[in-house]
Scaffold this active site. Structure first.
Site, mmCIF file in Angstrom:
data_model
loop_
_atom_site.group_PDB
_atom_site.id
_atom_site.type_symbol
_atom_site.label_atom_id
_atom_site.label_comp_id
_atom_site.label_asym_id
_atom_site.label_seq_id
_atom_site.Cartn_x
_atom_site.Cartn_y
_atom_site.Cartn_z
ATOM 1 N N ARG A 222 0.755 -1.109 -0.423
ATOM 2 C CA ARG A 222 0.034 0.384 0.128
ATOM 3 C C ARG A 222 0.683 1.076 0.270
ATOM 4 O O ARG A 222 2.205 1.308 0.212
ATOM 5 C CB ARG A 222 -1.062 0.003 1.279
ATOM 6 C CG ARG A 222 -2.268 -0.953 1.280
ATOM 7 C CD ARG A 222 -3.148 -0.330 0.565
ATOM 8 N NE ARG A 222 -4.342 -0.517 -0.435
ATOM 9 C CZ ARG A 222 -4.676 -1.946 -1.111
ATOM 10 N NH1 ARG A 222 -3.405 -2.244 -1.802
ATOM 11 N NH2 ARG A 222 -5.606 -2.660 -1.017
ATOM 12 N N HIS A 270 -1.089 1.137 -10.559
ATOM 13 C CA HIS A 270 -1.817 0.057 -8.771
ATOM 14 C C HIS A 270 -2.291 -1.000 -10.023
ATOM 15 O O HIS A 270 -4.210 -1.128 -9.716
ATOM 16 C CB HIS A 270 -2.415 0.798 -8.008
ATOM 17 C CG HIS A 270 -2.823 0.561 -6.745
ATOM 18 N ND1 HIS A 270 -3.638 0.540 -5.555
ATOM 19 C CD2 HIS A 270 -3.344 -1.008 -6.477
ATOM 20 C CE1 HIS A 270 -3.812 -0.425 -4.544
ATOM 21 N NE2 HIS A 270 -3.850 -1.312 -5.337
HETATM 22 P P1 NDP Z 1 -2.843 -11.247 3.758
HETATM 23 O O1 NDP Z 1 -3.480 -11.115 5.088
HETATM 24 O O2 NDP Z 1 -2.987 -12.317 3.708
HETATM 25 O O3 NDP Z 1 -1.045 -11.387 4.444
HETATM 26 C C1 NDP Z 1 -0.564 -10.962 5.210
HETATM 27 C C2 NDP Z 1 0.411 -10.742 5.615
HETATM 28 O O4 NDP Z 1 1.047 -9.424 6.038
HETATM 29 C C3 NDP Z 1 1.195 -12.505 6.424
HETATM 30 O O5 NDP Z 1 1.683 -13.236 6.418
HETATM 31 C C4 NDP Z 1 0.812 -10.993 7.810
HETATM 32 O O6 NDP Z 1 1.830 -12.108 8.869
HETATM 33 C C5 NDP Z 1 1.848 -10.042 7.882
HETATM 34 N N1 NDP Z 1 2.360 -8.804 8.702
HETATM 35 C C6 NDP Z 1 0.954 -7.604 8.858
HETATM 36 N N2 NDP Z 1 1.250 -7.030 9.653
HETATM 37 C C7 NDP Z 1 2.865 -7.364 9.766
HETATM 38 C C8 NDP Z 1 4.001 -7.062 10.788
HETATM 39 N N3 NDP Z 1 3.636 -6.029 11.312
HETATM 40 N N4 NDP Z 1 4.804 -7.642 10.968
HETATM 41 C C9 NDP Z 1 5.292 -8.863 10.076
HETATM 42 N N5 NDP Z 1 4.005 -9.532 9.132
HETATM 43 C C10 NDP Z 1 2.893 -8.891 9.001
HETATM 44 O O7 NDP Z 1 -2.354 -10.102 3.072
HETATM 45 P P2 NDP Z 1 -2.913 -10.326 1.381
HETATM 46 O O8 NDP Z 1 -1.433 -11.383 1.095
HETATM 47 O O9 NDP Z 1 -3.714 -11.289 1.093
HETATM 48 O O10 NDP Z 1 -2.607 -8.836 1.057
HETATM 49 C C11 NDP Z 1 -1.170 -8.344 1.604
HETATM 50 C C12 NDP Z 1 -1.406 -6.815 1.181
HETATM 51 O O11 NDP Z 1 -1.397 -6.947 -0.157
HETATM 52 C C13 NDP Z 1 -3.447 -6.258 1.201
HETATM 53 O O12 NDP Z 1 -3.662 -5.825 2.519
HETATM 54 C C14 NDP Z 1 -2.716 -5.238 -0.089
HETATM 55 O O13 NDP Z 1 -2.702 -3.958 0.562
HETATM 56 C C15 NDP Z 1 -1.810 -5.603 -0.929
HETATM 57 N N6 NDP Z 1 -1.935 -5.829 -1.938
HETATM 58 C C16 NDP Z 1 -1.932 -5.004 -2.915
HETATM 59 C C17 NDP Z 1 -2.303 -4.900 -4.615
HETATM 60 C C18 NDP Z 1 -1.861 -4.660 -5.970
HETATM 61 O O14 NDP Z 1 -2.760 -4.254 -6.974
HETATM 62 N N7 NDP Z 1 -1.164 -3.871 -5.899
HETATM 63 C C19 NDP Z 1 -3.871 -5.715 -4.520
HETATM 64 C C20 NDP Z 1 -3.963 -6.118 -3.980
HETATM 65 C C21 NDP Z 1 -3.516 -6.693 -2.442
HETATM 66 P P3 NDP Z 1 0.948 -13.487 9.181
HETATM 67 O O15 NDP Z 1 1.158 -14.378 8.130
HETATM 68 O O16 NDP Z 1 1.734 -14.359 11.008
HETATM 69 O O17 NDP Z 1 -0.252 -13.162 9.840
HETATM 70 C C1 OXD Z 2 -6.988 -4.914 -3.423
HETATM 71 C C2 OXD Z 2 -6.266 -4.081 -4.103
HETATM 72 O O1 OXD Z 2 -6.850 -4.176 -2.366
HETATM 73 O O2 OXD Z 2 -6.821 -3.744 -6.019
HETATM 74 O O3 OXD Z 2 -7.386 -5.641 -4.159
HETATM 75 O O4 OXD Z 2 -4.947 -3.701 -4.172
#
Ligand code: NDP
Ligand code: OXD
Length: 307
Positions: A222, A270
């Site tokens: 993000r 994005h």
């Molecule tokens: P998930 O919730 O499945 O995974 C998040 C991961 O981040 C988990 O492994 C979690 O750890 C880890 N995490 C969260 N907070 C911390 C922290 N403070 N320290 C260390 N690790 C942390 O999310 P997704 O994989 O589904 O998506 C991730 C992000 O990708 C979304 O939130 C979004 O912001 C971004 N995104 C961007 C897109 C784009 O087009 N650019 C499209 C889609 C998503 P744990 O496993 O231990 O809980």
């Molecule tokens: C999502 C994105 O969160 O598009 O799906 O970033």
């Protein structure tokens, strides 16, 4: 069952058509055609209506995206389940984008594209994948999926998350205590973290300085996680060699922002991945059916941890 959709109208039109086939029992309404608000069971939105007080029968709020940080949780009923999108189309898009970005950085493409501009024919030595250390920040639905092809390609992969992971070919680092060890072995750092209080501004000078000199960044989490000036400084000093940036704050960037013209930054608007209408609708319906049966849904946000 009544579903209110409030997001891109085009996807709404596609969903309306598909729903007639996949779930004829569903009554699909598109914002602003709410009808009787109290009859709405499920709200699917990027941003919900400001005032939800009339939506007295709401069973869940679904984000149309993987992220669900955009909601104002204080304005939502405390017991309303908020569900983020987990669907194979969105995951495949991210796998493609990050694999492309990592390969581009691994094979020095920002430098070769710059050389092309300068009409310079000059080869540099290439590292084998096994000698390139990849660091994935965030090993959730998307991070884990992206790691699979990178492991297959032979990269030396590690992940950093809040809880330990057991993924073949991936070394797991956990929490603040292991962040330093993780960063010092990350030649290409990928950010797939959700935006939370703990991750806002995390991609900053302090973090860049803990990477090996000449490392690269792929930022697909993000926008608010990345300090733009710190990235520019790190590129200027040579601490970082290049960056692929898909998310920024603000979006879009102003016309005079230095990222647009920077030779070591690949900037995309994005688009790393987007939910695909058909597979996203299938995932949504599966969750609604689970909710109707009283079973746990996939992707429910844990409000206290922020994702
Ligand atoms: P998930 O919730 O499945 O995974 C998040 C991961 O981040 C988990 O492994 C979690 O750890 C880890 N995490 C969260 N907070 C911390 C922290 N403070 N320290 C260390 N690790 C942390 O999310 P997704 O994989 O589904 O998506 C991730 C992000 O990708 C979304 O939130 C979004 O912001 C971004 N995104 C961007 C897109 C784009 O087009 N650019 C499209 C889609 C998503 P744990 O496993 O231990 O809980
Ligand atoms: C999502 C994105 O969160 O598009 O799906 O970033």
């Amino acid at each position: 069952m009544n579903i209110l959709y409030k997001s891109e109208p085009e996807r709404g039109r596609i969903w309306a058509g598909l729903l007639a086939e996949l779930a004829p029992e569903a009554n699909f309404r598109q914002w602003p055609d709410v009808g009787e608000a109290a009859e709405i069971d499920y709200l699917v939105a990027w941003q919900p209506p400001e005032d939800l007080s009339a939506f007295t029968g709401l069973k869940a709020l679904f984000s149309v995206g993987a992220g669900a940080e955009q909601f104002d949780y204080a304005a939502l009923p405390a017991d309303l389940p908020v569900v983020r999108m987990i669907e194979p189309g969105l995951t495949s898009g991210m796998v493609e984008y990050v694999t492309f970005a990592v390969l581009g950085l691994h094979r020095d493409m920002p430098r070769y594209l710059q050389q092309q501009q300068e009409k310079k024919w000059l080869a540099h030595s290439a590292l084998p994948a096994a000698k390139r250390r990849i660091g994935m920040m965030g090993v959730g639905t998307l991070g884990e999926a992206v790691l699979q092809p990178l492991v297959q390609l032979g990269f030396d992969c590690a992940g950093w998350s809040r809880t330990p992971k057991h993924i073949s070919g991936v070394t797991s680092f956990v929490g603040e205590a292991q962040l330093d060890d993780f960063l010092t072995r990350s030649d290409i750092l990928i950010c797939l973290l959700p935006l939370t209080g703990a991750t806002e501004g995390i991609l900053n000078a302090d973090l860049f300085n803990r990477l090996p000199r000449g490392a690269s960044l792929v930022q697909v989490g993000r926008g608010k996680q990345l300090n733009h000036q710190h990235l520019l400084n790190a590129l200027e000093s040579g601490q970082l060699a290049a960056a692929v940036v898909d998310v920024t704050s603000p979006e879009p960037l102003p016309a005079d922002h230095p990222f647009w013209q920077h030779p070591a930054i690949w900037l995309t608007p994005h688009i790393a991945s987007q939910a695909q209408p058909e597979s996203a609708l299938t995932a949504l319906l599966e969750n609604i059916r689970r909710c109707e049966r009283g079973e746990p849904m996939h992707g429910v946000v844990e409000r206290e941890r922020g994702y």
